[in-house]
Design a protein around this motif. Sequence first.
Motif, PDB file in Angstrom:
ATOM      1  N   PHE A  18       0.714  -1.223   0.187  1.00 30.37           N
ATOM      2  CA  PHE A  18       0.013   0.017  -0.047  1.00 30.37           C
ATOM      3  C   PHE A  18       0.738   1.352   0.035  1.00 30.37           C
ATOM      4  O   PHE A  18       0.850   2.014  -0.931  1.00 30.37           O
ATOM      5  CB  PHE A  18      -0.993  -0.268   1.277  1.00 30.37           C
ATOM      6  N   ILE A  19       1.566   1.625   1.051  1.00 36.46           N
ATOM      7  CA  ILE A  19       2.246   2.583   1.175  1.00 36.46           C
ATOM      8  C   ILE A  19       3.692   2.628   0.291  1.00 36.46           C
ATOM      9  O   ILE A  19       3.845   3.980  -0.489  1.00 36.46           O
ATOM     10  CB  ILE A  19       2.908   3.000   2.661  1.00 36.46           C
ATOM     11  N   ASN A  50      -0.449  -2.754  -8.001  1.00 33.88           N
ATOM     12  CA  ASN A  50      -0.311  -1.573  -7.453  1.00 33.88           C
ATOM     13  C   ASN A  50       0.797  -0.538  -8.015  1.00 33.88           C
ATOM     14  O   ASN A  50       0.906   0.265  -7.851  1.00 33.88           O
ATOM     15  CB  ASN A  50       0.103  -1.537  -5.976  1.00 33.88           C
ATOM     16  N   HIS A  93      -0.141  -6.374   9.547  1.00 30.57           N
ATOM     17  CA  HIS A  93      -1.765  -6.369  10.333  1.00 30.57           C
ATOM     18  C   HIS A  93      -1.514  -6.845  11.829  1.00 30.57           C
ATOM     19  O   HIS A  93      -1.390  -8.178  11.928  1.00 30.57           O
ATOM     20  CB  HIS A  93      -2.597  -7.245   9.597  1.00 30.57           C
ATOM     21  N   ASN A 186      -1.826   6.068  11.677  1.00 29.10           N
ATOM     22  CA  ASN A 186      -2.513   5.005  10.678  1.00 29.10           C
ATOM     23  C   ASN A 186      -2.535   6.018   9.400  1.00 29.10           C
ATOM     24  O   ASN A 186      -3.014   7.022   9.192  1.00 29.10           O
ATOM     25  CB  ASN A 186      -3.669   4.877  11.265  1.00 29.10           C
ATOM     26  N   ASN A 187      -2.292   5.222   8.230  1.00 31.82           N
ATOM     27  CA  ASN A 187      -2.774   5.683   6.780  1.00 31.82           C
ATOM     28  C   ASN A 187      -3.817   5.236   6.532  1.00 31.82           C
ATOM     29  O   ASN A 187      -4.397   3.992   6.693  1.00 31.82           O
ATOM     30  CB  ASN A 187      -1.403   5.001   5.900  1.00 31.82           C
ATOM     31  N   TYR A 188      -4.434   5.932   5.464  1.00 29.39           N
ATOM     32  CA  TYR A 188      -5.440   5.340   4.627  1.00 29.39           C
ATOM     33  C   TYR A 188      -5.357   6.133   3.136  1.00 29.39           C
ATOM     34  O   TYR A 188      -4.620   7.021   2.995  1.00 29.39           O
ATOM     35  CB  TYR A 188      -6.703   5.930   5.214  1.00 29.39           C
ATOM     36  N   GLN A 192      -5.192   0.207  -0.222  1.00 29.59           N
ATOM     37  CA  GLN A 192      -4.992  -0.357   1.072  1.00 29.59           C
ATOM     38  C   GLN A 192      -5.447  -1.824   0.942  1.00 29.59           C
ATOM     39  O   GLN A 192      -6.672  -1.760   0.963  1.00 29.59           O
ATOM     40  CB  GLN A 192      -5.331   0.250   2.275  1.00 29.59           C
ATOM     41  N   LYS A 196      -7.186  -3.868   6.609  1.00 21.33           N
ATOM     42  CA  LYS A 196      -7.314  -2.701   7.515  1.00 21.33           C
ATOM     43  C   LYS A 196      -8.687  -2.089   7.723  1.00 21.33           C
ATOM     44  O   LYS A 196      -9.453  -2.177   6.629  1.00 21.33           O
ATOM     45  CB  LYS A 196      -6.271  -1.945   7.063  1.00 21.33           C
ATOM     46  N   VAL A 226      -2.106   8.957   2.613  1.00 20.02           N
ATOM     47  CA  VAL A 226      -1.128   8.093   2.243  1.00 20.02           C
ATOM     48  C   VAL A 226       0.135   9.064   1.567  1.00 20.02           C
ATOM     49  O   VAL A 226       1.236   8.944   1.653  1.00 20.02           O
ATOM     50  CB  VAL A 226      -1.262   6.901   1.543  1.00 20.02           C
ATOM     51  N   THR A 313     -10.331   8.414  -1.314  1.00 21.93           N
ATOM     52  CA  THR A 313     -10.232   7.130  -0.763  1.00 21.93           C
ATOM     53  C   THR A 313     -11.530   6.230  -1.381  1.00 21.93           C
ATOM     54  O   THR A 313     -11.369   5.248  -2.169  1.00 21.93           O
ATOM     55  CB  THR A 313     -10.008   6.763   0.465  1.00 21.93           C
TER      56      THR A 313
END
Length: 351
Positions: A18-19, A50, A93, A186-188, A192, A196, A226, A313
């Motif tokens: 994700f990141i 991704n 996780h 915490n990222n969103y 993702q 999560k 993010v 998002t």
Amino acid sequence: MSKTPDNRTVLVAGGAGFIGSNFIRYVLDAEPGVRVVNFDRLTYAGNLQNNEDVETNPRYRFVRGDIAAEPDVAGVFAGAGIDVVVNFAAETHVDRSIEDAAPFVRTNVQGTACLLAHSRRAGVSRYVQISTDEVYGSLGEDGAFAEDTPLHPNNPYAATKAGADLLVLAEARTHGAPALITRCSNNYGPMQFPEKFVPLMLANAMEDRPIPVYGDGSNRREWIYVDDHSRGVWDAVNKGRPGEVYNIGGGQETANIELARMVLAELGKPETLIEFVADRPGHDRRYAIDCSKIEREWGWAARTGFADGIRATIDWYRTHPEWVRGVRDQSYRSYYERHYTHRDRTLTSFR
Ligand code: NAD
Ligand code: TYD
């Protein structure tokens, strides 16, 4: 060829997650001369989709490999002229770490040690370890984590991330390595993995399936979009000092239940989808980050407010149903069923 800040080669470990994938996109876009090697084992959380939008970029290369496997790491460094290492690769996780800590110890601790050793041999000019505010443990009703807050990890994921951080600091101290750490809230954002909280809510609510909220939903987290995190990590590469720790935080703190309500309102779905389920064992009560150090030293500031970030998002998940379908393979389904039908978690299983 002599290396300037503009033509360095950056090894991004965990760049299919994700990141990491967001960071690769950010760097290739922001820096016209920088090359990126994405080194990723492609676990259940790693997904080359991704990286689709960068895969034809001549400055991008993917190498499949495991940061904890000596020959893989030796192989990716060999002759690659790596100048900078940014380590996003991790088991990430918390709930999975409660089920089985072993893969977390292997990747997060042993993997970091292995990457550090090879970075030293290669003489890299910068090593950035991507860590988390979870290493600090849990806060009371007020206050925020600063970089000198003592480490007090409460779950196996956080414990292995803290272990990795200590190895990085020891590497800087013992070997004089140009290594430093960022710890983010915490990222969103898009892409993702839907285990999560934010993407799980989106994926479930879009199909009118229940949203599992642990305990009474009053646990609090601080959220960051993010893109803001990626910009902070690139600042860490260029402006960070060896042996230092830098907190990165989005400044957007909410209780989980408030976040669930906000997401449902934004989706136009009813709050009756919220289902309270058994709490996570050892569930940290509250996280909040003091990131005044990077504001002061780097001029960094979060740019994306919660409302805009959540909307962006949601838009992404709405327009990429095939991505969600693709990552929800058999192993994810069996994890989901095992986790949420455990004890009084009685959520309807996947169709
Ligand atoms: P993610 O689970 O989406 O991605 C992790 C990536 O690492 C995947 O591509 C996976 O294939 C790869 N990977 C796992 N084990 C590997 C191994 N042994 N060798 C090589 N690659 C391996 O995670 P994410 O949410 O993108 O998190 C990235 C980093 O940021 C992690 O180090 C995490 O601890 C940290 N972090 C995450 C958050 C968050 O909210 N997601 C917050 C703070 C810090
Ligand atoms: P998560 O996204 O797993 O991140 P972290 O544990 O690293 O903070 O969880 C965010 C918050 O949401 C955390 O307080 C646990 C809670 N949560 C739920 O209430 N229900 C869920 O199904 C999940 C996955 C998390």
